[in-house]
Design an enzyme around this catalytic site. Sequence first.
Site, PDB file in Angstrom:
ATOM      1  N   PRO A 189       0.816  -1.228   0.000  1.00 50.53           N
ATOM      2  CA  PRO A 189       0.000   0.000   0.000  1.00 50.53           C
ATOM      3  C   PRO A 189       0.848   1.276   0.000  1.00 50.53           C
ATOM      4  CG  PRO A 189      -0.670  -1.521   1.747  1.00 50.53           C
ATOM      5  CD  PRO A 189       0.609  -2.040   1.193  1.00 50.53           C
ATOM      6  N   GLU A 190       0.451   2.205  -0.852  1.00 51.32           N
ATOM      7  CA  GLU A 190       1.088   3.523  -0.889  1.00 51.32           C
ATOM      8  C   GLU A 190       0.019   4.568  -0.584  1.00 51.32           C
ATOM      9  OE1 GLU A 190       3.558   4.202  -4.328  1.00 51.32           O
ATOM     10  OE2 GLU A 190       4.003   2.090  -4.547  1.00 51.32           O
ATOM     11  N   LYS A 226       1.862   6.973   4.850  1.00 53.95           N
ATOM     12  CA  LYS A 226       1.231   5.668   4.665  1.00 53.95           C
ATOM     13  C   LYS A 226       0.597   5.182   5.970  1.00 53.95           C
ATOM     14  CE  LYS A 226       4.876   4.524   1.396  1.00 53.95           C
ATOM     15  NZ  LYS A 226       6.033   3.642   1.196  1.00 53.95           N
ATOM     16  N   HIS A 259      -6.188 -15.083   8.515  1.00 55.10           N
ATOM     17  CA  HIS A 259      -5.135 -14.085   8.680  1.00 55.10           C
ATOM     18  C   HIS A 259      -5.605 -12.853   9.444  1.00 55.10           C
ATOM     19  CE1 HIS A 259      -2.710 -16.608   6.227  1.00 55.10           C
ATOM     20  NE2 HIS A 259      -3.462 -16.451   5.153  1.00 55.10           N
ATOM     21  N   ARG A 316       1.155 -11.335   5.813  1.00 55.21           N
ATOM     22  CA  ARG A 316       2.585 -11.396   6.124  1.00 55.21           C
ATOM     23  C   ARG A 316       2.935 -10.968   7.550  1.00 55.21           C
ATOM     24  NH1 ARG A 316       5.861 -10.949   1.510  1.00 55.21           N
ATOM     25  NH2 ARG A 316       7.558 -11.301   2.984  1.00 55.21           N
ATOM     26  N   ARG A 323      15.575  -0.088  -4.818  1.00 59.44           N
ATOM     27  CA  ARG A 323      14.339  -0.817  -5.120  1.00 59.44           C
ATOM     28  C   ARG A 323      14.315  -1.266  -6.582  1.00 59.44           C
ATOM     29  NH1 ARG A 323      10.348   0.796  -1.532  1.00 59.44           N
ATOM     30  NH2 ARG A 323       9.175  -0.956  -2.394  1.00 59.44           N
TER      31      ARG A 323
END
Length: 262
Positions: A2-3, A59, A93, A111, A252
């Site tokens: 997510p950005e 964020k 999750h 995650r 990146r």
Amino acid sequence: MPELPDVETLARRLRRRLRGRRIRRVRVLTPSTIRHPDPATFSRALRGRRIVGVDRRGKYLLICLRGDLTLAVHLRMTGDFEITDSGAPVHRHTRVLFEMNGFHLRFIDLRRFGHMDLLTPRQLQRLPGLSTLGVEPLGPQFTRIRLREIVRGHRMGLKALLLRQDLIAGIGNLYADEILWQARLHPARATGTLREEQIAALHRIIRRVLDRAVRRLSRYGRAVGVFLDAREREGRCPRCHGPLRTGRIGGRTTFFCPRCQR
Ligand SMILES: [Zn+2]
């Protein structure tokens, strides 16, 4: 990952549903998701508390509560919130479950890198990562002059600059690539070599790319850009149709067009 556009869209969606609602009970299913305070204190402090608003900074998602407490959430790689019926089966999750009147707010995170902190205003001001955030690119303070100061004040590669959360908040790997492609600027281009009109264009494009992504995300549930779309579809530049190049730039994985971006 997510950005800014993703977190902004989520904040707007949650704001509509949660503002004025009271949290009845909190169940922490994965204790490591709660960074501060300990999970038991966290749940106790939230029980019966009313949500007064939902904001975003960089964020970070900020759920504002009555009594001057803020729940600061970082989604990291895979974090997300889901609003479900109270009786809906709990997804495996699910990390934290907020029981509201008539529905659930559930924090799902495959995650498990996402985290939340429940903070007083004073603690919020000192939260590492949040307190040091730079200017909001969609906010009124992000002017062309401000970007010029940022670019002129830092000698580095352009992509690395865009990813610096302490300079401009909220841009991540995907949107940095989209912005630089639209601005026809090479991701490794040194900030010191930018001409005035290139800074002006970059300023305009940063706002346009992020603003469009927010609008498309809230309308279609999927945010993309001209470049990101083409990259996924055929791996060619949507402008010159030449092959894209990939490499590690600014730490990146980066995609760019070696012909169009200089
Ligand atoms: Zn091209």
